[in-house]
Design an enzyme around this catalytic site. Sequence first.
Site, PDB file in Angstrom:
ATOM      1  N   ASP A 113       3.578   0.115  -5.818  1.00 39.18           N
ATOM      2  CA  ASP A 113       4.970   0.120  -6.547  1.00 39.18           C
ATOM      3  C   ASP A 113       4.642   0.979  -7.926  1.00 39.18           C
ATOM      4  O   ASP A 113       4.230   2.345  -7.928  1.00 39.18           O
ATOM      5  CB  ASP A 113       5.636  -1.032  -6.914  1.00 39.18           C
ATOM      6  CG  ASP A 113       6.947  -1.037  -7.689  1.00 39.18           C
ATOM      7  OD1 ASP A 113       7.581   0.127  -7.695  1.00 39.18           O
ATOM      8  OD2 ASP A 113       7.690  -2.017  -8.053  1.00 39.18           O
ATOM      9  N   PHE A 162      14.687  -1.600  -3.659  1.00 39.93           N
ATOM     10  CA  PHE A 162      14.229  -2.685  -3.311  1.00 39.93           C
ATOM     11  C   PHE A 162      14.342  -3.015  -2.004  1.00 39.93           C
ATOM     12  O   PHE A 162      15.416  -3.284  -1.395  1.00 39.93           O
ATOM     13  CB  PHE A 162      14.723  -3.961  -4.218  1.00 39.93           C
ATOM     14  CG  PHE A 162      13.792  -5.015  -4.390  1.00 39.93           C
ATOM     15  CD1 PHE A 162      12.665  -5.180  -5.242  1.00 39.93           C
ATOM     16  CD2 PHE A 162      13.690  -5.991  -2.888  1.00 39.93           C
ATOM     17  CE1 PHE A 162      11.788  -6.193  -5.218  1.00 39.93           C
ATOM     18  CE2 PHE A 162      12.990  -7.173  -3.296  1.00 39.93           C
ATOM     19  CZ  PHE A 162      11.813  -7.096  -3.965  1.00 39.93           C
ATOM     20  N   VAL A 163      13.104  -2.983  -1.165  1.00 42.07           N
ATOM     21  CA  VAL A 163      13.189  -3.185   0.260  1.00 42.07           C
ATOM     22  C   VAL A 163      12.548  -4.706   0.885  1.00 42.07           C
ATOM     23  O   VAL A 163      11.840  -5.098   0.070  1.00 42.07           O
ATOM     24  CB  VAL A 163      12.382  -2.222   0.998  1.00 42.07           C
ATOM     25  CG1 VAL A 163      13.122  -0.680   0.644  1.00 42.07           C
ATOM     26  CG2 VAL A 163      11.114  -1.951   0.627  1.00 42.07           C
ATOM     27  N   ASP A 223       9.103  -9.379   0.771  1.00 40.35           N
ATOM     28  CA  ASP A 223      10.113 -10.487   0.558  1.00 40.35           C
ATOM     29  C   ASP A 223      11.068 -10.363  -0.724  1.00 40.35           C
ATOM     30  O   ASP A 223      10.726  -9.439  -1.659  1.00 40.35           O
ATOM     31  CB  ASP A 223       9.560 -12.105   0.310  1.00 40.35           C
ATOM     32  CG  ASP A 223       8.748 -12.043  -1.117  1.00 40.35           C
ATOM     33  OD1 ASP A 223       7.963 -11.281  -1.427  1.00 40.35           O
ATOM     34  OD2 ASP A 223       9.288 -12.915  -2.005  1.00 40.35           O
TER      35      ASP A 223
HETATM   36  P1  IMP Z   1       2.820  -2.865  -8.424  1.00 33.74           P
HETATM   37  O1  IMP Z   1       1.611  -3.643  -9.038  1.00 33.74           O
HETATM   38  O2  IMP Z   1       3.980  -2.516  -9.246  1.00 33.74           O
HETATM   39  O3  IMP Z   1       2.400  -1.829  -7.729  1.00 33.74           O
HETATM   40  O4  IMP Z   1       3.412  -4.057  -7.609  1.00 33.74           O
HETATM   41  C1  IMP Z   1       3.324  -4.322  -6.292  1.00 33.74           C
HETATM   42  C2  IMP Z   1       3.878  -5.666  -5.929  1.00 33.74           C
HETATM   43  O5  IMP Z   1       5.242  -5.656  -5.927  1.00 33.74           O
HETATM   44  C3  IMP Z   1       4.008  -5.676  -4.433  1.00 33.74           C
HETATM   45  O6  IMP Z   1       2.622  -6.117  -3.788  1.00 33.74           O
HETATM   46  C4  IMP Z   1       5.052  -6.694  -4.098  1.00 33.74           C
HETATM   47  O7  IMP Z   1       4.769  -7.830  -4.049  1.00 33.74           O
HETATM   48  C5  IMP Z   1       5.989  -6.058  -5.223  1.00 33.74           C
HETATM   49  N1  IMP Z   1       7.054  -5.468  -4.828  1.00 33.74           N
HETATM   50  C6  IMP Z   1       7.474  -4.045  -5.386  1.00 33.74           C
HETATM   51  N2  IMP Z   1       8.442  -3.350  -4.953  1.00 33.74           N
HETATM   52  C7  IMP Z   1       8.812  -4.317  -3.822  1.00 33.74           C
HETATM   53  C8  IMP Z   1       9.837  -3.975  -2.970  1.00 33.74           C
HETATM   54  O8  IMP Z   1      10.710  -3.070  -2.835  1.00 33.74           O
HETATM   55  N3  IMP Z   1      10.078  -5.306  -2.190  1.00 33.74           N
HETATM   56  C9  IMP Z   1       9.294  -6.293  -2.225  1.00 33.74           C
HETATM   57  N4  IMP Z   1       8.425  -6.425  -2.984  1.00 33.74           N
HETATM   58  C10 IMP Z   1       8.092  -5.301  -3.941  1.00 33.74           C
END
Ligand code: IMP
Length: 178
Positions: A101, A150-151, A157
């Site tokens: 993300d 958000f998926v 989850d």
């Molecule tokens: P990042 O450090 O922002 O890249 O975070 C990644 C983490 O955010 C993932 O491992 C997920 O746990 C959570 N996450 C981000 N977007 C989503 C989504 O759309 N659905 C579910 N979890 C998400």
Amino acid sequence: MHEDLERVLFTEEEIRAAIERVAGEIAADYQEKEITLVTVLRGAVFFAADLARALPLPVRMDFLAVSPFPLASGSGMVRIAKDLDESIAGQHVLLVEDIVDTGLTLRYLMKTLTLRQPSSLAACAFLDKKPRRLADVPLRYRCFEIPDRFVVGYGLDYQQHYRNLPYVAVLKPEVFRG
Ligand code: IMP
């Protein structure tokens, strides 16, 4: 479809086909080498299990978990809450994520794992939510790019629900916002 869901983004068949494609890309890059799949708990376990079975290579598997850094919630800072069971020194490591993300988690993990001196280190994600990227991370393999929604499902989850859906779906915004 579950009443909390807005629409299905990827069906079981589409997921299977994307994993076959990515497994082919990985197999072509690594030739006959053994790879260690380092899977980030908990969301990526479904993807890692299917990816491992699609890979025509010798595969080792290990797991780690991250959690938000205490006193810095919302900052994107994470720490390792459960570490790997074995050393990865000298191994070809493929980090397996459910979704990238902002990229902050992946950036932290790549830095941390590099210090452990693997022979090589690359990252693979089931989903790539590019529009929200803050950190420029080297994501070598991805099954799908998705928009800024958000998926849930296939491991992903919302408050520990929906992980076991066999497809990926967009959660209704009213559920997400509570
Ligand atoms: P990042 O450090 O922002 O890249 O975070 C990644 C983490 O955010 C993932 O491992 C997920 O746990 C959570 N996450 C981000 N977007 C989503 C989504 O759309 N659905 C579910 N979890 C998400």
